[in-house]
Design a protein around this motif. Structure first.
Motif, PDB file in Angstrom:
ATOM      1  N   LEU A  21       7.801  19.783  -8.568  1.00  0.00           N
ATOM      2  CA  LEU A  21       8.116  19.046  -9.792  1.00  0.00           C
ATOM      3  C   LEU A  21       7.251  19.519 -10.945  1.00  0.00           C
ATOM      4  O   LEU A  21       6.025  19.534 -10.864  1.00  0.00           O
ATOM      5  CB  LEU A  21       7.876  17.543  -9.570  1.00  0.00           C
ATOM      6  CG  LEU A  21       7.960  16.664 -10.824  1.00  0.00           C
ATOM      7  CD1 LEU A  21       9.361  16.664 -11.431  1.00  0.00           C
ATOM      8  CD2 LEU A  21       7.523  15.238 -10.517  1.00  0.00           C
ATOM      9  N   PHE A  78      15.430  16.179 -13.096  1.00  0.00           N
ATOM     10  CA  PHE A  78      15.011  14.950 -12.432  1.00  0.00           C
ATOM     11  C   PHE A  78      14.767  13.927 -13.546  1.00  0.00           C
ATOM     12  O   PHE A  78      13.639  13.709 -13.971  1.00  0.00           O
ATOM     13  CB  PHE A  78      13.740  15.276 -11.628  1.00  0.00           C
ATOM     14  CG  PHE A  78      13.070  14.124 -10.972  1.00  0.00           C
ATOM     15  CD1 PHE A  78      13.790  13.178 -10.254  1.00  0.00           C
ATOM     16  CD2 PHE A  78      11.684  13.978 -11.038  1.00  0.00           C
ATOM     17  CE1 PHE A  78      13.144  12.123  -9.631  1.00  0.00           C
ATOM     18  CE2 PHE A  78      11.036  12.930 -10.422  1.00  0.00           C
ATOM     19  CZ  PHE A  78      11.767  11.999  -9.719  1.00  0.00           C
ATOM     20  N   TYR A 171      16.598   9.707  -2.275  1.00  0.00           N
ATOM     21  CA  TYR A 171      15.237  10.113  -2.660  1.00  0.00           C
ATOM     22  C   TYR A 171      14.322   8.912  -2.452  1.00  0.00           C
ATOM     23  O   TYR A 171      14.434   7.918  -3.158  1.00  0.00           O
ATOM     24  CB  TYR A 171      15.254  10.532  -4.133  1.00  0.00           C
ATOM     25  CG  TYR A 171      14.008  11.215  -4.692  1.00  0.00           C
ATOM     26  CD1 TYR A 171      12.721  10.859  -4.319  1.00  0.00           C
ATOM     27  CD2 TYR A 171      14.143  12.229  -5.647  1.00  0.00           C
ATOM     28  CE1 TYR A 171      11.607  11.491  -4.861  1.00  0.00           C
ATOM     29  CE2 TYR A 171      13.032  12.867  -6.203  1.00  0.00           C
ATOM     30  CZ  TYR A 171      11.761  12.488  -5.801  1.00  0.00           C
ATOM     31  OH  TYR A 171      10.661  13.105  -6.352  1.00  0.00           O
ATOM     32  N   GLY A 175       6.316   7.388  -6.023  1.00  0.00           N
ATOM     33  CA  GLY A 175       5.839   7.471  -7.402  1.00  0.00           C
ATOM     34  C   GLY A 175       4.869   8.618  -7.559  1.00  0.00           C
ATOM     35  O   GLY A 175       4.086   8.918  -6.650  1.00  0.00           O
ATOM     36  N   SER A 176       4.931   9.258  -8.730  1.00  0.00           N
ATOM     37  CA  SER A 176       4.068  10.412  -8.968  1.00  0.00           C
ATOM     38  C   SER A 176       2.606   9.989  -8.929  1.00  0.00           C
ATOM     39  O   SER A 176       2.211   9.001  -9.553  1.00  0.00           O
ATOM     40  CB  SER A 176       4.406  11.022 -10.330  1.00  0.00           C
ATOM     41  OG  SER A 176       3.899  12.323 -10.377  1.00  0.00           O
ATOM     42  N   GLY A 177       1.820  10.737  -8.165  1.00  0.00           N
ATOM     43  CA  GLY A 177       0.393  10.436  -8.052  1.00  0.00           C
ATOM     44  C   GLY A 177       0.098   9.185  -7.234  1.00  0.00           C
ATOM     45  O   GLY A 177      -1.012   8.660  -7.296  1.00  0.00           O
ATOM     46  N   ALA A 178       1.086   8.713  -6.469  1.00  0.00           N
ATOM     47  CA  ALA A 178       0.907   7.482  -5.683  1.00  0.00           C
ATOM     48  C   ALA A 178      -0.294   7.608  -4.749  1.00  0.00           C
ATOM     49  O   ALA A 178      -0.565   8.681  -4.217  1.00  0.00           O
ATOM     50  CB  ALA A 178       2.163   7.193  -4.873  1.00  0.00           C
ATOM     51  N   GLY A 201       9.111  11.971  -1.794  1.00  0.00           N
ATOM     52  CA  GLY A 201       8.075  12.424  -2.717  1.00  0.00           C
ATOM     53  C   GLY A 201       7.116  11.318  -3.112  1.00  0.00           C
ATOM     54  O   GLY A 201       7.347  10.136  -2.846  1.00  0.00           O
ATOM     55  N   GLY A 202       6.030  11.756  -3.749  1.00  0.00           N
ATOM     56  CA  GLY A 202       5.020  10.825  -4.235  1.00  0.00           C
ATOM     57  C   GLY A 202       3.768  10.845  -3.386  1.00  0.00           C
ATOM     58  O   GLY A 202       3.790  10.425  -2.227  1.00  0.00           O
ATOM     59  N   GLY A 203       2.692  11.396  -3.955  1.00  0.00           N
ATOM     60  CA  GLY A 203       1.391  11.342  -3.280  1.00  0.00           C
ATOM     61  C   GLY A 203       1.209  12.300  -2.116  1.00  0.00           C
ATOM     62  O   GLY A 203       0.266  12.153  -1.348  1.00  0.00           O
ATOM     63  N   ILE A 204       2.086  13.296  -1.983  1.00  0.00           N
ATOM     64  CA  ILE A 204       1.941  14.250  -0.872  1.00  0.00           C
ATOM     65  C   ILE A 204       1.036  15.399  -1.324  1.00  0.00           C
ATOM     66  O   ILE A 204       1.315  16.051  -2.340  1.00  0.00           O
ATOM     67  CB  ILE A 204       3.313  14.801  -0.427  1.00  0.00           C
ATOM     68  CG1 ILE A 204       4.236  13.647  -0.031  1.00  0.00           C
ATOM     69  CG2 ILE A 204       3.149  15.787   0.748  1.00  0.00           C
ATOM     70  CD1 ILE A 204       5.691  14.057   0.143  1.00  0.00           C
ATOM     71  N   VAL A 222       8.949  16.637  -2.293  1.00  0.00           N
ATOM     72  CA  VAL A 222       8.666  16.960  -3.693  1.00  0.00           C
ATOM     73  C   VAL A 222       7.159  16.860  -3.924  1.00  0.00           C
ATOM     74  O   VAL A 222       6.535  15.860  -3.567  1.00  0.00           O
ATOM     75  CB  VAL A 222       9.394  15.988  -4.651  1.00  0.00           C
ATOM     76  CG1 VAL A 222       9.134  16.384  -6.104  1.00  0.00           C
ATOM     77  CG2 VAL A 222      10.890  15.965  -4.362  1.00  0.00           C
ATOM     78  N   ILE A 223       6.604  17.911  -4.516  1.00  0.00           N
ATOM     79  CA  ILE A 223       5.174  17.913  -4.825  1.00  0.00           C
ATOM     80  C   ILE A 223       4.973  18.257  -6.302  1.00  0.00           C
ATOM     81  O   ILE A 223       5.528  19.248  -6.794  1.00  0.00           O
ATOM     82  CB  ILE A 223       4.402  18.903  -3.920  1.00  0.00           C
ATOM     83  CG1 ILE A 223       4.487  18.408  -2.460  1.00  0.00           C
ATOM     84  CG2 ILE A 223       2.936  19.052  -4.373  1.00  0.00           C
ATOM     85  CD1 ILE A 223       3.673  19.197  -1.461  1.00  0.00           C
ATOM     86  N   GLY A 224       4.224  17.400  -6.995  1.00  0.00           N
ATOM     87  CA  GLY A 224       3.984  17.624  -8.423  1.00  0.00           C
ATOM     88  C   GLY A 224       2.513  17.508  -8.768  1.00  0.00           C
ATOM     89  O   GLY A 224       1.853  18.478  -9.156  1.00  0.00           O
ATOM     90  N   THR A 225       1.979  16.296  -8.589  1.00  0.00           N
ATOM     91  CA  THR A 225       0.610  16.003  -9.000  1.00  0.00           C
ATOM     92  C   THR A 225      -0.422  16.945  -8.387  1.00  0.00           C
ATOM     93  O   THR A 225      -1.375  17.335  -9.058  1.00  0.00           O
ATOM     94  CB  THR A 225       0.268  14.534  -8.650  1.00  0.00           C
ATOM     95  OG1 THR A 225       1.239  13.699  -9.288  1.00  0.00           O
ATOM     96  CG2 THR A 225      -1.120  14.144  -9.122  1.00  0.00           C
TER      97      THR A 225
HETATM   98  C1  1GP Z   1       7.217  12.154  -8.286  1.00  0.00           C
HETATM   99  O1  1GP Z   1       7.922  12.405  -6.034  1.00  0.00           O
HETATM  100  C2  1GP Z   1       7.442  13.098  -7.150  1.00  0.00           C
HETATM  101  O2  1GP Z   1       8.389  11.755  -8.846  1.00  0.00           O
HETATM  102  C3  1GP Z   1       6.208  13.890  -6.854  1.00  0.00           C
HETATM  103  O3  1GP Z   1       5.092  13.068  -6.649  1.00  0.00           O
HETATM  104  O4  1GP Z   1       3.495  13.922  -8.325  1.00  0.00           O
HETATM  105  O5  1GP Z   1       2.697  12.550  -6.387  1.00  0.00           O
HETATM  106  O6  1GP Z   1       3.486  14.885  -6.055  1.00  0.00           O
HETATM  107  P1  1GP Z   1       3.617  13.651  -6.870  1.00  0.00           P
END
Ligand code: 1GP
Length: 247
Positions: A21, A78, A171, A175-178, A201-204, A222-225
């Motif tokens: 992400l 997204f 999905y 949450g991002s950065g959870a 996704g979220g916090g991985i 999904v990996i972003g943070t």
């Molecule tokens: C957020 O699931 C995505 O919408 C990605 O989460 O930013 O925690 O990796 P992270």
């Protein structure tokens, strides 16, 4: 259905896929383009652009156009709102935030955004977006009544409803950065109920977590943070390798 077919083909070759992400308001165009190229090299299957905090449509359009030139893997939008619909991407997670308390995020934003999805030639991927837990931007902005982490059956019931409504993607979003990711138990319970493409996704941010989610039945993570916070590409590569082979 080019992107959907591509993802299905990828899943025949790999056990699970990595989506990265990119939040166009966190990284600038140059950084985003480099990041997209780097993650393609280590085996990411798609780039997601958007997020609930990304609201600058002009900037997002520039970032999408910019990254597109350097990569072959699809760019999937997204969107957190109608402003997340921009040209030049390949597809869009055309999502309904099913557990929102505000009908705007269930069907109204979709109606407002749909004409541009058609106009821009974006492939819509029909997605049930389920927000798990509380306290994140996705939870707050989307007015979600977060599904408790320890209630996997509720998530599975929503996923089954999504399937009955014809959605081919679910999905599970912590949450991002959870602080905590969706539990493998929830993924397993949802996997049991839902036949389509399951995104988590979220916090991985580590190999062990990623593997446990894939072993529980996730099709894509999904990996972003992790990268936004300076995580290395080589560590992401370890995660990609682990989820692509583990079963
Ligand atoms: C957020 O699931 C995505 O919408 C990605 O989460 O930013 O925690 O990796 P992270």
């Amino acid at each position: 259905n080019k992107v959907e077919e591509f993802l299905k083909l990828e899943l025949k070759k790999k056990n699970a896929l990595l989506f990265v992400l990119i939040d166009s308001e966190v990284s600038n165009l140059e950084a985003s383009s480099k990041l997209a190229k780097d993650v393609e090299k280590i085996g990411a299957s798609a780039i997601l652009v958007g997020g609930s905090s990304a609201t600058d449509q002009i900037e997002m359009a520039q970032v999408v156009k910019g990254i597109k030139q350097g990569i072959k893997i699809p760019i999937i939008l997204f969107p957190g709102n109608v402003t997340g619909v921009v040209p030049d991407a390949d597809a869009i997670l055309f999502s309904s935030l099913m557990n929102s308390e505000n009908p705007y995020f269930i069907t109204q934003a979709q109606a407002l955004g749909a004409p541009n999805v058609l106009k821009f030639g974006l492939e819509p991927l029909p997605t049930a977006y389920l927000v798990i837990g509380e306290g994140t931007s996705a939870w707050f902005v989307g007015a979600a009544r977060g599904i408790p982490f320890e209630k996997p059956k509720i998530a599975a019931a929503y996923a089954l409803a999504a399937q009955f409504l014809g959605m081919r993607f679910v999905y599970l979003e912590a949450g991002s950065g959870a602080k905590s990711n969706v539990t493998p138990e929830m993924v397993k319970t949802v996997r049991h109920a839902f036949n389509g493409f399951l995104i988590v996704g979220g916090g991985i941010k580590d190999v062990k977590t990623a593997e446990s989610l894939v072993n529980a039945g996730a099709d894509a993570l999904v990996i972003g943070t992790f990268l936004e916070k300076g995580g290395s590409i080589s560590k992401l590569e370890e995660i990609a390798k682990a989820i692509q082979r583990s079963k």
